[in-house]
Design a protein around this motif. Structure first.
Motif, PDB file in Angstrom:
ATOM      1  N   THR A  61       5.935  13.212  -2.887  1.00  0.00           N
ATOM      2  CA  THR A  61       4.712  12.896  -2.141  1.00  0.00           C
ATOM      3  C   THR A  61       3.782  12.027  -2.974  1.00  0.00           C
ATOM      4  O   THR A  61       3.233  11.045  -2.478  1.00  0.00           O
ATOM      5  N   VAL A  62       3.613  12.383  -4.244  1.00  0.00           N
ATOM      6  CA  VAL A  62       2.758  11.585  -5.126  1.00  0.00           C
ATOM      7  C   VAL A  62       3.305  10.168  -5.241  1.00  0.00           C
ATOM      8  O   VAL A  62       2.555   9.186  -5.151  1.00  0.00           O
ATOM      9  N   SER A  63       4.595  10.066  -5.408  1.00  0.00           N
ATOM     10  CA  SER A  63       5.214   8.743  -5.527  1.00  0.00           C
ATOM     11  C   SER A  63       5.003   7.924  -4.253  1.00  0.00           C
ATOM     12  O   SER A  63       4.649   6.743  -4.315  1.00  0.00           O
ATOM     13  N   ARG A  64       5.210   8.568  -3.098  1.00  0.00           N
ATOM     14  CA  ARG A  64       5.028   7.867  -1.826  1.00  0.00           C
ATOM     15  C   ARG A  64       3.569   7.441  -1.643  1.00  0.00           C
ATOM     16  O   ARG A  64       3.294   6.316  -1.220  1.00  0.00           O
ATOM     17  N   LEU A  65       2.632   8.327  -1.976  1.00  0.00           N
ATOM     18  CA  LEU A  65       1.218   7.997  -1.823  1.00  0.00           C
ATOM     19  C   LEU A  65       0.797   6.884  -2.768  1.00  0.00           C
ATOM     20  O   LEU A  65      -0.008   6.024  -2.401  1.00  0.00           O
ATOM     21  N   ARG A  66       1.342   6.893  -3.977  1.00  0.00           N
ATOM     22  CA  ARG A  66       1.025   5.799  -4.903  1.00  0.00           C
ATOM     23  C   ARG A  66       1.517   4.466  -4.361  1.00  0.00           C
ATOM     24  O   ARG A  66       0.836   3.444  -4.466  1.00  0.00           O
ATOM     25  N   GLY A  67       2.705   4.487  -3.791  1.00  0.00           N
ATOM     26  CA  GLY A  67       3.233   3.256  -3.196  1.00  0.00           C
ATOM     27  C   GLY A  67       2.379   2.777  -2.027  1.00  0.00           C
ATOM     28  O   GLY A  67       2.087   1.588  -1.898  1.00  0.00           O
ATOM     29  N   GLN A  68       1.953   3.723  -1.189  1.00  0.00           N
ATOM     30  CA  GLN A  68       1.105   3.358  -0.051  1.00  0.00           C
ATOM     31  C   GLN A  68      -0.251   2.844  -0.524  1.00  0.00           C
ATOM     32  O   GLN A  68      -0.811   1.903   0.047  1.00  0.00           O
ATOM     33  N   ALA A  69      -0.801   3.466  -1.582  1.00  0.00           N
ATOM     34  CA  ALA A  69      -2.091   3.022  -2.114  1.00  0.00           C
ATOM     35  C   ALA A  69      -1.975   1.608  -2.676  1.00  0.00           C
ATOM     36  O   ALA A  69      -2.868   0.772  -2.474  1.00  0.00           O
ATOM     37  N   GLU A  70      -0.883   1.351  -3.358  1.00  0.00           N
ATOM     38  CA  GLU A  70      -0.682   0.006  -3.908  1.00  0.00           C
ATOM     39  C   GLU A  70      -0.559  -1.017  -2.776  1.00  0.00           C
ATOM     40  O   GLU A  70      -1.108  -2.120  -2.852  1.00  0.00           O
ATOM     41  N   LEU A  71       0.148  -0.649  -1.731  1.00  0.00           N
ATOM     42  CA  LEU A  71       0.274  -1.536  -0.573  1.00  0.00           C
ATOM     43  C   LEU A  71      -1.083  -1.788   0.064  1.00  0.00           C
ATOM     44  O   LEU A  71      -1.430  -2.932   0.403  1.00  0.00           O
ATOM     45  N   ALA A  72      -1.886  -0.736   0.207  1.00  0.00           N
ATOM     46  CA  ALA A  72      -3.228  -0.888   0.805  1.00  0.00           C
ATOM     47  C   ALA A  72      -4.109  -1.770  -0.070  1.00  0.00           C
ATOM     48  O   ALA A  72      -4.874  -2.597   0.454  1.00  0.00           O
ATOM     49  N   ARG A  73      -4.013  -1.601  -1.390  1.00  0.00           N
ATOM     50  CA  ARG A  73      -4.802  -2.463  -2.287  1.00  0.00           C
ATOM     51  C   ARG A  73      -4.407  -3.926  -2.115  1.00  0.00           C
ATOM     52  O   ARG A  73      -5.261  -4.815  -2.075  1.00  0.00           O
ATOM     53  N   GLY A  74      -3.113  -4.163  -2.031  1.00  0.00           N
ATOM     54  CA  GLY A  74      -2.651  -5.539  -1.846  1.00  0.00           C
ATOM     55  C   GLY A  74      -3.145  -6.133  -0.536  1.00  0.00           C
ATOM     56  O   GLY A  74      -3.583  -7.287  -0.485  1.00  0.00           O
ATOM     57  N   GLN A  75      -3.096  -5.339   0.527  1.00  0.00           N
ATOM     58  CA  GLN A  75      -3.588  -5.826   1.818  1.00  0.00           C
ATOM     59  C   GLN A  75      -5.088  -6.072   1.766  1.00  0.00           C
ATOM     60  O   GLN A  75      -5.584  -7.057   2.341  1.00  0.00           O
ATOM     61  N   ALA A  76      -5.835  -5.205   1.107  1.00  0.00           N
ATOM     62  CA  ALA A  76      -7.287  -5.385   0.997  1.00  0.00           C
ATOM     63  C   ALA A  76      -7.602  -6.656   0.214  1.00  0.00           C
ATOM     64  O   ALA A  76      -8.529  -7.399   0.576  1.00  0.00           O
TER      65      ALA A  76
END
Length: 112
Positions: A61-76
């Motif tokens: 879960t932590v790994s998945r959330l980190r990946g999603q957070a990185e994706l969101a940062r890139g989109q932002a």
């Protein structure tokens, strides 16, 4: 005696071997029964397995959330760059919000 009926030490050896195998099987069966009867050890083992599963799930879960957070940062970052390149849509949205607020104030003022 044994030589007269055609049997000899071969039958004795076979019987001893069968007894040895039976003892080994009985020992294994007793060990399995003892393990099943040791409820405390079984519960401890189950708890350890559950802890390991929870740790694995948490790590995933932590790994998945980190990946999603990185994706969101890139989109932002991409959207921020797009707004900096063309701020007109943002300005139009802000102007529309201000105009709507002014209209609301005027309408409320007339109702009194």
């Amino acid at each position: 005696m044994t030589a007269g009926n055609g049997r000899g030490s071969g039958d004795t050896e076979a019987l001893r071997e069968e007894i040895r195998r039976t003892r080994v099987e009985l020992g294994e069966t007793m060990e399995a029964l003892a393990a099943k009867a040791d409820v405390k050890a079984r519960l401890r083992s189950s708890a350890d397995q559950a802890k390991e599963r929870v740790r694995d799930q948490a790590a995933q879960t932590v790994s998945r959330l980190r990946g999603q957070a990185e994706l969101a940062r890139g989109q932002a970052r991409q959207r921020g760059a797009a707004v900096r390149r063309r701020p007109a849509p943002l300005v139009a949205l802000a102007a529309g919000a201000v105009a709507a607020a002014i209209v609301l104030v005027i309408v409320r003022g007339r109702q009194r």
